[in-house]
Design a protein around this motif. Sequence first.
Motif, PDB file in Angstrom:
ATOM      1  N   ALA A   1      22.325  48.523 -23.146  1.00  0.00           N
ATOM      2  CA  ALA A   1      23.546  48.631 -23.931  1.00  0.00           C
ATOM      3  C   ALA A   1      24.127  47.240 -24.154  1.00  0.00           C
ATOM      4  O   ALA A   1      23.431  46.235 -24.021  1.00  0.00           O
ATOM      5  CB  ALA A   1      24.543  49.560 -23.240  1.00  0.00           C
ATOM      6  N   HIS A   2      25.393  47.159 -24.477  1.00  0.00           N
ATOM      7  CA  HIS A   2      25.944  45.905 -24.980  1.00  0.00           C
ATOM      8  C   HIS A   2      26.024  44.793 -23.937  1.00  0.00           C
ATOM      9  O   HIS A   2      25.727  43.636 -24.224  1.00  0.00           O
ATOM     10  CB  HIS A   2      27.331  46.149 -25.581  1.00  0.00           C
ATOM     11  CG  HIS A   2      27.863  44.981 -26.344  1.00  0.00           C
ATOM     12  ND1 HIS A   2      27.218  44.446 -27.442  1.00  0.00           N
ATOM     13  CD2 HIS A   2      28.976  44.223 -26.160  1.00  0.00           C
ATOM     14  CE1 HIS A   2      27.906  43.427 -27.911  1.00  0.00           C
ATOM     15  NE2 HIS A   2      28.975  43.258 -27.148  1.00  0.00           N
ATOM     16  N   ALA A   3      26.420  45.126 -22.714  1.00  0.00           N
ATOM     17  CA  ALA A   3      26.605  44.099 -21.688  1.00  0.00           C
ATOM     18  C   ALA A   3      25.274  43.760 -21.006  1.00  0.00           C
ATOM     19  O   ALA A   3      25.172  43.714 -19.781  1.00  0.00           O
ATOM     20  CB  ALA A   3      27.635  44.547 -20.670  1.00  0.00           C
ATOM     21  N   VAL A   4      24.265  43.499 -21.800  1.00  0.00           N
ATOM     22  CA  VAL A   4      22.902  43.305 -21.303  1.00  0.00           C
ATOM     23  C   VAL A   4      22.745  42.106 -20.362  1.00  0.00           C
ATOM     24  O   VAL A   4      21.888  42.138 -19.479  1.00  0.00           O
ATOM     25  CB  VAL A   4      21.914  43.260 -22.494  1.00  0.00           C
ATOM     26  CG1 VAL A   4      22.153  42.072 -23.375  1.00  0.00           C
ATOM     27  CG2 VAL A   4      20.477  43.311 -22.034  1.00  0.00           C
ATOM     28  N   PRO A   5      23.549  41.026 -20.465  1.00  0.00           N
ATOM     29  CA  PRO A   5      23.398  39.965 -19.467  1.00  0.00           C
ATOM     30  C   PRO A   5      23.680  40.432 -18.037  1.00  0.00           C
ATOM     31  O   PRO A   5      23.149  39.868 -17.079  1.00  0.00           O
ATOM     32  CB  PRO A   5      24.421  38.913 -19.915  1.00  0.00           C
ATOM     33  CG  PRO A   5      24.565  39.134 -21.378  1.00  0.00           C
ATOM     34  CD  PRO A   5      24.488  40.624 -21.532  1.00  0.00           C
ATOM     35  N   LEU A   6      24.500  41.459 -17.882  1.00  0.00           N
ATOM     36  CA  LEU A   6      24.786  42.002 -16.560  1.00  0.00           C
ATOM     37  C   LEU A   6      23.835  43.124 -16.174  1.00  0.00           C
ATOM     38  O   LEU A   6      23.451  43.250 -15.011  1.00  0.00           O
ATOM     39  CB  LEU A   6      26.228  42.518 -16.491  1.00  0.00           C
ATOM     40  CG  LEU A   6      27.329  41.464 -16.369  1.00  0.00           C
ATOM     41  CD1 LEU A   6      28.695  42.114 -16.500  1.00  0.00           C
ATOM     42  CD2 LEU A   6      27.220  40.712 -15.050  1.00  0.00           C
ATOM     43  N   SER A   7      23.428  43.941 -17.141  1.00  0.00           N
ATOM     44  CA  SER A   7      22.585  45.093 -16.827  1.00  0.00           C
ATOM     45  C   SER A   7      21.102  44.739 -16.761  1.00  0.00           C
ATOM     46  O   SER A   7      20.343  45.388 -16.041  1.00  0.00           O
ATOM     47  CB  SER A   7      22.805  46.200 -17.864  1.00  0.00           C
ATOM     48  OG  SER A   7      22.451  45.764 -19.166  1.00  0.00           O
ATOM     49  N   HIS A   8      20.663  43.712 -17.511  1.00  0.00           N
ATOM     50  CA  HIS A   8      19.256  43.289 -17.527  1.00  0.00           C
ATOM     51  C   HIS A   8      19.168  41.762 -17.428  1.00  0.00           C
ATOM     52  O   HIS A   8      18.614  41.092 -18.300  1.00  0.00           O
ATOM     53  CB  HIS A   8      18.569  43.765 -18.803  1.00  0.00           C
ATOM     54  CG  HIS A   8      18.431  45.248 -18.914  1.00  0.00           C
ATOM     55  ND1 HIS A   8      19.491  46.075 -19.204  1.00  0.00           N
ATOM     56  CD2 HIS A   8      17.348  46.066 -18.761  1.00  0.00           C
ATOM     57  CE1 HIS A   8      19.063  47.320 -19.242  1.00  0.00           C
ATOM     58  NE2 HIS A   8      17.774  47.347 -18.969  1.00  0.00           N
ATOM     59  N   PRO A   9      19.712  41.178 -16.358  1.00  0.00           N
ATOM     60  CA  PRO A   9      19.775  39.715 -16.281  1.00  0.00           C
ATOM     61  C   PRO A   9      18.407  39.030 -16.235  1.00  0.00           C
ATOM     62  O   PRO A   9      18.245  37.941 -16.774  1.00  0.00           O
ATOM     63  CB  PRO A   9      20.559  39.466 -14.994  1.00  0.00           C
ATOM     64  CG  PRO A   9      20.366  40.697 -14.173  1.00  0.00           C
ATOM     65  CD  PRO A   9      20.303  41.818 -15.159  1.00  0.00           C
ATOM     66  N   THR A  10      17.427  39.663 -15.604  1.00  0.00           N
ATOM     67  CA  THR A  10      16.107  39.032 -15.521  1.00  0.00           C
ATOM     68  C   THR A  10      15.467  38.931 -16.893  1.00  0.00           C
ATOM     69  O   THR A  10      14.896  37.891 -17.253  1.00  0.00           O
ATOM     70  CB  THR A  10      15.192  39.826 -14.570  1.00  0.00           C
ATOM     71  OG1 THR A  10      15.799  39.870 -13.276  1.00  0.00           O
ATOM     72  CG2 THR A  10      13.825  39.170 -14.462  1.00  0.00           C
ATOM     73  N   ASP A  11      15.560  39.997 -17.688  1.00  0.00           N
ATOM     74  CA  ASP A  11      15.000  39.962 -19.043  1.00  0.00           C
ATOM     75  C   ASP A  11      15.694  38.903 -19.894  1.00  0.00           C
ATOM     76  O   ASP A  11      15.040  38.169 -20.643  1.00  0.00           O
ATOM     77  CB  ASP A  11      15.148  41.334 -19.706  1.00  0.00           C
ATOM     78  CG  ASP A  11      14.317  42.401 -19.026  1.00  0.00           C
ATOM     79  OD1 ASP A  11      13.111  42.176 -18.825  1.00  0.00           O
ATOM     80  OD2 ASP A  11      14.876  43.458 -18.691  1.00  0.00           O
ATOM     81  N   VAL A  12      17.008  38.832 -19.786  1.00  0.00           N
ATOM     82  CA  VAL A  12      17.761  37.837 -20.552  1.00  0.00           C
ATOM     83  C   VAL A  12      17.368  36.430 -20.126  1.00  0.00           C
ATOM     84  O   VAL A  12      17.104  35.557 -20.962  1.00  0.00           O
ATOM     85  CB  VAL A  12      19.280  38.047 -20.373  1.00  0.00           C
ATOM     86  CG1 VAL A  12      20.067  36.901 -20.995  1.00  0.00           C
ATOM     87  CG2 VAL A  12      19.711  39.377 -20.984  1.00  0.00           C
ATOM     88  N   ALA A  13      17.300  36.198 -18.823  1.00  0.00           N
ATOM     89  CA  ALA A  13      16.959  34.872 -18.318  1.00  0.00           C
ATOM     90  C   ALA A  13      15.537  34.477 -18.701  1.00  0.00           C
ATOM     91  O   ALA A  13      15.275  33.306 -19.023  1.00  0.00           O
ATOM     92  CB  ALA A  13      17.126  34.828 -16.801  1.00  0.00           C
ATOM     93  N   GLU A  14      14.614  35.428 -18.679  1.00  0.00           N
ATOM     94  CA  GLU A  14      13.234  35.117 -19.049  1.00  0.00           C
ATOM     95  C   GLU A  14      13.127  34.728 -20.517  1.00  0.00           C
ATOM     96  O   GLU A  14      12.341  33.845 -20.885  1.00  0.00           O
ATOM     97  CB  GLU A  14      12.325  36.304 -18.748  1.00  0.00           C
ATOM     98  CG  GLU A  14      11.999  36.481 -17.274  1.00  0.00           C
ATOM     99  CD  GLU A  14      11.265  35.286 -16.695  1.00  0.00           C
ATOM    100  OE1 GLU A  14      10.380  34.736 -17.378  1.00  0.00           O
ATOM    101  OE2 GLU A  14      11.598  34.875 -15.569  1.00  0.00           O
ATOM    102  N   LEU A  15      13.904  35.371 -21.373  1.00  0.00           N
ATOM    103  CA  LEU A  15      13.890  34.999 -22.791  1.00  0.00           C
ATOM    104  C   LEU A  15      14.440  33.586 -22.970  1.00  0.00           C
ATOM    105  O   LEU A  15      13.911  32.795 -23.759  1.00  0.00           O
ATOM    106  CB  LEU A  15      14.707  36.001 -23.610  1.00  0.00           C
ATOM    107  CG  LEU A  15      14.640  35.816 -25.132  1.00  0.00           C
ATOM    108  CD1 LEU A  15      13.218  36.020 -25.638  1.00  0.00           C
ATOM    109  CD2 LEU A  15      15.597  36.780 -25.843  1.00  0.00           C
ATOM    110  N   ILE A  16      15.492  33.256 -22.217  1.00  0.00           N
ATOM    111  CA  ILE A  16      16.044  31.899 -22.275  1.00  0.00           C
ATOM    112  C   ILE A  16      15.015  30.893 -21.764  1.00  0.00           C
ATOM    113  O   ILE A  16      14.837  29.815 -22.347  1.00  0.00           O
ATOM    114  CB  ILE A  16      17.349  31.814 -21.462  1.00  0.00           C
ATOM    115  CG1 ILE A  16      18.423  32.723 -22.078  1.00  0.00           C
ATOM    116  CG2 ILE A  16      17.848  30.371 -21.389  1.00  0.00           C
ATOM    117  CD1 ILE A  16      19.651  32.897 -21.208  1.00  0.00           C
TER     118      ILE A  16
END
Length: 238
Positions: free
Chosen positions: A215-230
């Motif tokens: 959902a919208h707050a994905v940096p909190l709910s899926h932090p590993t996926d977000v960090a890996e993309l970065i």
Amino acid sequence: MVTTPTALLLHGAFTDASIWFRVIAHLQHHAIPVIAAANPLRGLAADASYISSVATQIDGPVVLVGHAYGGTVISAAGTAPNVVGLVYIAAYAPDEGESVRDLQRRFPTSSTLADHLEEISHPLCTGRPSTELTISTEAFQAVFADLPAALTQVMAVAQRPVAATACTESAPAAAWKTRPSWMLLAGADPAISPEAVRFCARRAEATLLAIGDAAHAVPLSHPTDVAELIRDAVRATT
């Protein structure tokens, strides 16, 4: 000489830099230089000018990362000379002359976000009134974050208001035309249309990562996926 880009993280409306805490921990673990900036939320031109200034004062290359409205800001601020890449997290990437409202109208969602926005009026130093928007605390979890109620209740009362003009101002630039881009699509986002994100990714020829249940707050709910993309963006621009 600094060669590894710094990840400059920018939050969106109705929140603050704390939305990046879990992502920051992951990036620091992997020795990625990272800074989480405070988005002024005063309007697109003003916010972009501020973030561009922050970026140019960082020693070495910068990868700009924007969540939600923060993506609109990095599209405009990303023309700073040391910005080497852009990462959009559940965010719009408007074209020059395009606004958030334009994309919202082109790709409407089933979200009731607009029905739960509350207006606050404050006088500016000029004496003219300024209208700000917040999400009603009762609706915050439903329209912003698929997170435990105890956490979203805190986020709801700590949210930062955004100037109403932020959604209507036209983007002064589209940095994704000259910078490589990465985008994360949150498939269950009730605030930003996944179709709009897919359209923006295709238009920018961006690398796209889709997370169907996010959902919208994905940096909190899926932090590993977000960090890996970065990390992918940092590796590609090093």
